[in-house]
Design a protein around this motif. Structure first.
Motif, PDB file in Angstrom:
ATOM      1  N   THR A  60       0.834  -1.210   0.000  1.00  0.00           N
ATOM      2  CA  THR A  60       0.000   0.000   0.000  1.00  0.00           C
ATOM      3  C   THR A  60       0.860   1.248   0.000  1.00  0.00           C
ATOM      4  O   THR A  60       0.593   2.217  -0.733  1.00  0.00           O
ATOM      5  CB  THR A  60      -0.928  -0.002   1.221  1.00  0.00           C
ATOM      6  N   PHE A  61       1.895   1.242   0.803  1.00  0.00           N
ATOM      7  CA  PHE A  61       2.800   2.398   0.839  1.00  0.00           C
ATOM      8  C   PHE A  61       3.472   2.605  -0.513  1.00  0.00           C
ATOM      9  O   PHE A  61       3.573   3.738  -1.009  1.00  0.00           O
ATOM     10  CB  PHE A  61       3.852   2.188   1.935  1.00  0.00           C
ATOM     11  N   LEU A  62       3.939   1.530  -1.129  1.00  0.00           N
ATOM     12  CA  LEU A  62       4.584   1.643  -2.428  1.00  0.00           C
ATOM     13  C   LEU A  62       3.594   2.054  -3.509  1.00  0.00           C
ATOM     14  O   LEU A  62       3.954   2.757  -4.462  1.00  0.00           O
ATOM     15  CB  LEU A  62       5.246   0.308  -2.798  1.00  0.00           C
ATOM     16  N   ALA A  63       2.328   1.621  -3.375  1.00  0.00           N
ATOM     17  CA  ALA A  63       1.316   2.035  -4.346  1.00  0.00           C
ATOM     18  C   ALA A  63       1.095   3.540  -4.300  1.00  0.00           C
ATOM     19  O   ALA A  63       0.847   4.177  -5.329  1.00  0.00           O
ATOM     20  CB  ALA A  63       0.000   1.303  -4.073  1.00  0.00           C
ATOM     21  N   LEU A  64       1.184   4.148  -3.098  1.00  0.00           N
ATOM     22  CA  LEU A  64       1.073   5.599  -2.985  1.00  0.00           C
ATOM     23  C   LEU A  64       2.223   6.284  -3.714  1.00  0.00           C
ATOM     24  O   LEU A  64       2.044   7.337  -4.327  1.00  0.00           O
ATOM     25  CB  LEU A  64       1.070   6.015  -1.509  1.00  0.00           C
ATOM     26  N   CYS A  65       3.400   5.662  -3.673  1.00  0.00           N
ATOM     27  CA  CYS A  65       4.554   6.220  -4.386  1.00  0.00           C
ATOM     28  C   CYS A  65       4.394   6.072  -5.894  1.00  0.00           C
ATOM     29  O   CYS A  65       4.962   6.861  -6.659  1.00  0.00           O
ATOM     30  CB  CYS A  65       5.835   5.523  -3.941  1.00  0.00           C
ATOM     31  N   MET A  66       3.618   5.053  -6.334  1.00  0.00           N
ATOM     32  CA  MET A  66       3.408   4.819  -7.760  1.00  0.00           C
ATOM     33  C   MET A  66       2.247   5.628  -8.311  1.00  0.00           C
ATOM     34  O   MET A  66       1.933   5.545  -9.494  1.00  0.00           O
ATOM     35  CB  MET A  66       3.104   3.330  -8.006  1.00  0.00           C
ATOM     36  N   ARG A  67       1.586   6.433  -7.474  1.00  0.00           N
ATOM     37  CA  ARG A  67       0.360   7.105  -7.876  1.00  0.00           C
ATOM     38  C   ARG A  67       0.588   8.062  -9.037  1.00  0.00           C
ATOM     39  O   ARG A  67      -0.248   8.208  -9.917  1.00  0.00           O
ATOM     40  CB  ARG A  67      -0.211   7.854  -6.678  1.00  0.00           C
ATOM     41  N   SER A  68       1.715   8.723  -9.056  1.00  0.00           N
ATOM     42  CA  SER A  68       2.003   9.689 -10.125  1.00  0.00           C
ATOM     43  C   SER A  68       2.603   8.983 -11.324  1.00  0.00           C
ATOM     44  O   SER A  68       3.475   8.127 -11.188  1.00  0.00           O
ATOM     45  CB  SER A  68       2.968  10.762  -9.622  1.00  0.00           C
ATOM     46  N   ARG A  69       2.159   9.364 -12.526  1.00  0.00           N
ATOM     47  CA  ARG A  69       2.707   8.761 -13.743  1.00  0.00           C
ATOM     48  C   ARG A  69       4.143   9.174 -13.964  1.00  0.00           C
ATOM     49  O   ARG A  69       4.853   8.578 -14.759  1.00  0.00           O
ATOM     50  CB  ARG A  69       1.861   9.150 -14.959  1.00  0.00           C
ATOM     51  N   SER A  70       4.591  10.237 -13.254  1.00  0.00           N
ATOM     52  CA  SER A  70       5.989  10.640 -13.402  1.00  0.00           C
ATOM     53  C   SER A  70       6.936   9.608 -12.819  1.00  0.00           C
ATOM     54  O   SER A  70       8.123   9.594 -13.124  1.00  0.00           O
ATOM     55  CB  SER A  70       6.215  11.981 -12.688  1.00  0.00           C
ATOM     56  N   LEU A  71       6.418   8.715 -11.943  1.00  0.00           N
ATOM     57  CA  LEU A  71       7.236   7.649 -11.385  1.00  0.00           C
ATOM     58  C   LEU A  71       7.335   6.450 -12.309  1.00  0.00           C
ATOM     59  O   LEU A  71       8.057   5.512 -12.018  1.00  0.00           O
ATOM     60  CB  LEU A  71       6.667   7.194 -10.033  1.00  0.00           C
ATOM     61  N   MET A  72       6.613   6.454 -13.429  1.00  0.00           N
ATOM     62  CA  MET A  72       6.669   5.345 -14.359  1.00  0.00           C
ATOM     63  C   MET A  72       7.957   5.419 -15.165  1.00  0.00           C
ATOM     64  O   MET A  72       8.221   6.406 -15.833  1.00  0.00           O
ATOM     65  CB  MET A  72       5.482   5.388 -15.319  1.00  0.00           C
ATOM     66  N   PRO A  73       8.830   4.397 -15.092  1.00  0.00           N
ATOM     67  CA  PRO A  73      10.069   4.422 -15.847  1.00  0.00           C
ATOM     68  C   PRO A  73       9.810   4.584 -17.329  1.00  0.00           C
ATOM     69  O   PRO A  73       8.910   3.974 -17.890  1.00  0.00           O
ATOM     70  CB  PRO A  73      10.692   3.052 -15.521  1.00  0.00           C
TER      71      PRO A  73
END
Length: 326
Positions: A60-73
């Protein structure tokens, strides 16, 4: 099933490795999320409830970090597009049958396996657990579809795994929503939500009125499914509140049509809600549509048609079953 779970876990480990390799620092959250998910598949049964809970909290914590598309490699973001182009050049231009055949193989093999599973015995013992026949059949059918697609399209050896991993990374955490939402039904049942809702509806709905009971059941399935985003979570609530005690026990209807029609009404609700992120919001992102609710708007007529038709069907079944002479 343990072998299947282990294979899925290894695939998610590969996905985590691919995300970290392509995304460098930006892919750390993505890699951690799918790594924990793979660990849950491989060793979840060996952990206690507290340990599995910690894994879910970490995801769940990591999903919050993935919320922004800017985090998509960036490499992962582009890969599904290249896969689509390859499939289009190698398949669609030659024959649509080559693309449709693998899709048709999956349901065909799944149905044949489920029908044949009760006959599979070795020295008087069943080879397939009857409770797991549907799951095992679907997995084998998916593998059969993959083999057929591989034979027909002749992609590079690693492309199915690379494209599958890239698509998983692009979809992100909504991919696991069906698994999470399906467990909500059990949570609601354990909390007694179905009993409380049944008591409330008994007060509101007129006793002995078939139309009111049918409308309460089908409308409730649609609304609760839209609220929680999944018909599987809504089904135990409404079936326990109205389907079983009223339609089955009071009006004498067979449980099978009540369950099946109720689920179809629930699926109608799933088509109408942004809570069903994996069905209605993720496709918008994958297709690059500007309107976030474009998929939902397109599904509204079909959803209302399916809901109305199944409500009428259930009422007709209830009326004739309840008033048929012996």
């Amino acid at each position: 099933m343990e072998i299947i779970y282990a294979a899925l876990g290894l695939f998610f480990f590969y996905t985590a490795y691919s995300a970290l390799k392509r995304g460098a620092g930006q892919g750390a959250a993505l890699a951690g999320f799918w790594g924990l998910y793979g660990l849950h598949f491989i060793a979840g049964s060996a952990f206690n409830d507290f340990s599995n809970g910690l894994i879910i909290i970490g995801m769940t914590f990591l999903a919050l970090c993935m919320r922004s598309r800017s985090l998509m490699p960036a490499g992962i973001e582009a890969l599904p597009l290249s896969v689509t182009v390859h499939a289009g050049e190698d398949g669609a231009k030659k024959s649509m049958v080559r693309l449709l055949l693998p899709l048709l193989v999956v349901p065909l093999v799944a149905v044949l396996f489920v029908l044949a599973a009760p006959w599979m015995h070795w020295h008087g013992r069943p080879l397939i657990d009857p409770k797991r026949a549907n799951q095992i059949g679907y997995v084998l059918a998916t593998l059969a579809g993959l083999v057929v697609a591989w034979c027909r399209l002749r992609p590079p050896a690693g492309l199915p795994f690379a494209s599958g991993s890239a698509l998983v990374c692009r979809v992100g955490w909504p991919l696991i929503l069906p698994q999470i939402l399906a467990t909500l039904g059990g949570v609601y049942m354990a909390a007694g939500v179905n009993q409380q809702l049944g008591a409330l509806l008994t007060i509101i709905l007129p006793a002995g009125n078939e139309l009111a009971a049918v409308l309460g059941y089908t409308t409730g399935m649609m609304l609760v499914s839209a609220l929680v985003g999944n018909a599987f979570a809504a089904f135990p609530i409404l079936f326990g509140a109205l389907g079983l005690p009223v339609l089955v026990q009071s009006f004498g209807l067979s449980p099978a049509p009540v369950a099946a029609i109720g689920m179809l009404c629930g699926f109608s609700g799933t088509l109408l809600t942004p809570m069903a992120v994996n069905f209605n919001i993720v496709p918008v992102s994958l297709l690059g549509l500007q309107d976030r609710f474009a998929v939902i708007r397109a599904q509204i007529p079909a959803a209302l048609f399916v809901f109305s038709g199944n409500t009428l069907l259930l009422y007709v079944l209830t009326f004739f079953e309840g008033h048929s002479s012996p």
